[in-house]
Design a protein around this motif. Structure first.
Motif, PDB file in Angstrom:
ATOM      1  N   ALA A   1      19.339 -20.230  15.673  1.00 10.23           N
ATOM      2  CA  ALA A   1      18.493 -19.234  15.026  1.00 10.23           C
ATOM      3  C   ALA A   1      18.520 -19.412  13.517  1.00 10.23           C
ATOM      4  N   THR A   2      17.361 -19.261  12.894  1.00 11.93           N
ATOM      5  CA  THR A   2      17.253 -19.415  11.452  1.00 11.93           C
ATOM      6  C   THR A   2      16.206 -18.432  10.951  1.00 11.93           C
ATOM      7  N   SER A   3      15.757 -18.604   9.719  1.00  9.63           N
ATOM      8  CA  SER A   3      14.800 -17.668   9.133  1.00  9.63           C
ATOM      9  C   SER A   3      13.907 -18.421   8.152  1.00  9.63           C
ATOM     10  N   PRO A   4      12.739 -17.851   7.832  1.00  9.73           N
ATOM     11  CA  PRO A   4      11.906 -18.480   6.800  1.00  9.73           C
ATOM     12  C   PRO A   4      12.646 -18.637   5.476  1.00  9.73           C
ATOM     13  N   GLN A   5      13.489 -17.661   5.128  1.00 11.39           N
ATOM     14  CA  GLN A   5      14.216 -17.748   3.872  1.00 11.39           C
ATOM     15  C   GLN A   5      15.195 -18.909   3.877  1.00 11.39           C
ATOM     16  N   ALA A   6      15.874 -19.130   5.003  1.00 11.79           N
ATOM     17  CA  ALA A   6      16.811 -20.262   5.096  1.00 11.79           C
ATOM     18  C   ALA A   6      16.055 -21.580   4.951  1.00 11.79           C
ATOM     19  N   PHE A   7      14.894 -21.679   5.577  1.00 11.62           N
ATOM     20  CA  PHE A   7      14.067 -22.881   5.439  1.00 11.62           C
ATOM     21  C   PHE A   7      13.692 -23.105   3.978  1.00 11.62           C
ATOM     22  N   LYS A   8      13.238 -22.062   3.307  1.00  8.18           N
ATOM     23  CA  LYS A   8      12.835 -22.178   1.907  1.00  8.18           C
ATOM     24  C   LYS A   8      14.025 -22.589   1.030  1.00  8.18           C
ATOM     25  N   ASP A   9      15.190 -22.024   1.304  1.00 10.68           N
ATOM     26  CA  ASP A   9      16.385 -22.381   0.525  1.00 10.68           C
ATOM     27  C   ASP A   9      16.725 -23.854   0.694  1.00 10.68           C
ATOM     28  N   ASN A  10      16.556 -24.382   1.912  1.00  9.97           N
ATOM     29  CA  ASN A  10      16.839 -25.796   2.149  1.00  9.97           C
ATOM     30  C   ASN A  10      15.840 -26.697   1.427  1.00  9.97           C
ATOM     31  N   ILE A  11      14.576 -26.301   1.415  1.00  7.96           N
ATOM     32  CA  ILE A  11      13.574 -27.080   0.672  1.00  7.96           C
ATOM     33  C   ILE A  11      13.903 -27.053  -0.818  1.00  7.96           C
ATOM     34  N   ARG A  12      14.264 -25.880  -1.340  1.00  4.50           N
ATOM     35  CA  ARG A  12      14.634 -25.775  -2.756  1.00  4.50           C
ATOM     36  C   ARG A  12      15.826 -26.687  -3.076  1.00  4.50           C
ATOM     37  N   ALA A  13      16.815 -26.692  -2.197  1.00  3.72           N
ATOM     38  CA  ALA A  13      17.998 -27.516  -2.433  1.00  3.72           C
ATOM     39  C   ALA A  13      17.643 -28.991  -2.501  1.00  3.72           C
ATOM     40  N   MET A  14      16.780 -29.452  -1.595  1.00  4.63           N
ATOM     41  CA  MET A  14      16.394 -30.862  -1.611  1.00  4.63           C
ATOM     42  C   MET A  14      15.531 -31.191  -2.821  1.00  4.63           C
ATOM     43  N   ALA A  15      14.676 -30.261  -3.220  1.00  3.65           N
ATOM     44  CA  ALA A  15      13.885 -30.483  -4.432  1.00  3.65           C
ATOM     45  C   ALA A  15      14.788 -30.584  -5.654  1.00  3.65           C
ATOM     46  N   ASP A  16      15.838 -29.761  -5.687  1.00  2.00           N
ATOM     47  CA  ASP A  16      16.787 -29.822  -6.800  1.00  2.00           C
ATOM     48  C   ASP A  16      17.548 -31.141  -6.813  1.00  2.00           C
ATOM     49  N   LEU A  17      17.963 -31.594  -5.644  1.00  2.00           N
ATOM     50  CA  LEU A  17      18.678 -32.870  -5.562  1.00  2.00           C
ATOM     51  C   LEU A  17      17.783 -34.029  -6.008  1.00  2.00           C
ATOM     52  N   ALA A  18      16.528 -33.991  -5.590  1.00  2.00           N
ATOM     53  CA  ALA A  18      15.599 -35.045  -6.009  1.00  2.00           C
ATOM     54  C   ALA A  18      15.423 -35.031  -7.517  1.00  2.00           C
ATOM     55  N   ALA A  19      15.161 -33.861  -8.087  1.00  2.00           N
ATOM     56  CA  ALA A  19      14.933 -33.761  -9.530  1.00  2.00           C
ATOM     57  C   ALA A  19      16.160 -34.185 -10.313  1.00  2.00           C
ATOM     58  N   ALA A  20      17.344 -33.800  -9.842  1.00  2.00           N
ATOM     59  CA  ALA A  20      18.582 -34.141 -10.546  1.00  2.00           C
ATOM     60  C   ALA A  20      18.833 -35.642 -10.567  1.00  2.00           C
ATOM     61  N   ASN A  21      18.199 -36.351  -9.626  1.00  2.00           N
ATOM     62  CA  ASN A  21      18.389 -37.803  -9.543  1.00  2.00           C
ATOM     63  C   ASN A  21      17.137 -38.588  -9.923  1.00  2.00           C
ATOM     64  N   GLY A  22      16.195 -37.918 -10.601  1.00  2.00           N
ATOM     65  CA  GLY A  22      15.019 -38.608 -11.107  1.00  2.00           C
ATOM     66  C   GLY A  22      14.059 -39.093 -10.052  1.00  2.00           C
ATOM     67  N   ILE A  23      14.001 -38.386  -8.918  1.00  2.00           N
ATOM     68  CA  ILE A  23      13.125 -38.784  -7.816  1.00  2.00           C
ATOM     69  C   ILE A  23      11.997 -37.758  -7.700  1.00  2.00           C
ATOM     70  N   MET A  24      10.753 -38.214  -7.775  1.00  2.00           N
ATOM     71  CA  MET A  24       9.616 -37.327  -7.606  1.00  2.00           C
ATOM     72  C   MET A  24       9.422 -37.032  -6.122  1.00  2.00           C
ATOM     73  N   MET A  25       9.072 -35.793  -5.793  1.00  2.00           N
ATOM     74  CA  MET A  25       8.961 -35.376  -4.388  1.00  2.00           C
ATOM     75  C   MET A  25       7.521 -35.103  -3.992  1.00  2.00           C
ATOM     76  N   VAL A  26       7.172 -35.607  -2.810  1.00  2.00           N
ATOM     77  CA  VAL A  26       5.961 -35.193  -2.102  1.00  2.00           C
ATOM     78  C   VAL A  26       6.398 -34.234  -1.008  1.00  2.00           C
ATOM     79  N   LEU A  27       5.815 -33.041  -0.985  1.00  2.00           N
ATOM     80  CA  LEU A  27       6.086 -32.080   0.081  1.00  2.00           C
ATOM     81  C   LEU A  27       4.945 -32.154   1.088  1.00  2.00           C
ATOM     82  N   GLY A  28       5.245 -32.671   2.272  1.00  3.62           N
ATOM     83  CA  GLY A  28       4.242 -32.713   3.323  1.00  3.62           C
ATOM     84  C   GLY A  28       4.167 -31.378   4.034  1.00  3.62           C
TER      85      GLY A  28
END
Length: 262
Positions: A142-169
């Motif tokens: 079981a999960t929630s929309p908020q948990a999903f959004k938090d995970n997307i935010r975390a990956m976007a932060d990791l990408a940005a911190a490492n100079g990687i541009m992100m495409v969100l499909g």
């Protein structure tokens, strides 16, 4: 600690003790001193999934990642079976320099745990992230929309911190899931996609609208694009391909622009 670093820290946090100990139970045996290994994937077949030993399936692409050491990688596609299947249905999409790191059945928290090994460690210019179908289905609980959004935010932060541009499909369309027959996911998919599009605009990321290219009038995946209602077939991927190529090209251009740090 700023909010971006805090989101990364929280997303990557794991329990400090075995689940049995957390629940007040006595573990069957103490953790051996060799539990933390230099290479826990050594001797483990890449195609063997052991959720107890490797929940995120870090070993799936471990050897393949090592084989790419020192090579120039343009784009990593990270996701679930819809990404993994793309490599089988349209192998030409993944020419040298474009790497497929999809794993069937996975959810966004598993991708958070794989992100360092399967994306950052390859040093790509762009990461293409497409996930959400199995979060809605509850594949890892079981999960929630908020948990999903938090995970997307975390990956976007990791990408940005490492100079990687992100495409969100976008989450591809679906109004049914054969492994969850009672579920009617079309509304949730549309809501998550509205958030993904807004989040991409907020963060300066590129949004790839597969949903808009594929969806029928009721939010379904038409049979001509995927007979099971979830997974695209060759015709579905043919529709997705120009959307992906345009999004990746835009992301690469942004990454090469002024003010972007690698």
């Amino acid at each position: 600690m700023n909010t971006r670093l805090l989101s990364i820290a929280l997303a990557l946090a794991v329990p400090a003790a075995p689940l049995a100990a957390q629940a007040g139970q006595t573990p069957a045996s103490p953790v051996p001193e060799t539990a933390m290994l230099d290479d826990p994937c050594a001797g483990r077949p890449a195609d063997l999934y052991d959720p107890a030993a490797d929940w995120a399936w870090l070993c799936r692409y471990h050897a393949a990642n090592l084989a790419l050491a020192g090579q120039s990688i343009d784009t990593v596609f990270l996701g679930d079976s819809i990404t993994e299947g793309w490599g089988y249905a349209d192998p030409g999409m993944f020419a040298p320099g474009t790497v497929n790191r999809g794993i069937s059945g996975q959810t966004s928290p598993q991708l958070v745990l794989r992100f360092m090994a399967d994306v950052v460690g390859l040093h790509p210019r762009v990461v293409h992230l497409m996930i959400g179908t199995n979060d809605i289905a509850g594949n890892t609980g079981a999960t929630s929309p908020q948990a999903f959004k938090d995970n997307i935010r975390a990956m976007a932060d990791l990408a940005a911190a490492n100079g990687i541009m992100m495409v969100l499909g976008s989450v591809p369309p679906s109004d049914r899931m054969t492994w969850q027959p009672a579920l009617r996911p079309a509304r949730q998919i549309a809501e998550l996609n509205a958030w993904l599009k807004a989040f991409a605009a907020e963060r300066g990321l590129v949004y790839a609208d597969y949903y808009g290219a594929l969806a029928g009038a009721g939010g379904e995946l038409p049979d001509r694009y995927g007979p099971d209602g979830v997974h695209p077939n060759a015709a579905g991927y043919a529709v997705m391909r120009p959307v992906a190529l345009a999004a990746v090209a835009e992301a690469a251009a942004r990454a090469a622009g002024p003010g972007w740090q690698r």
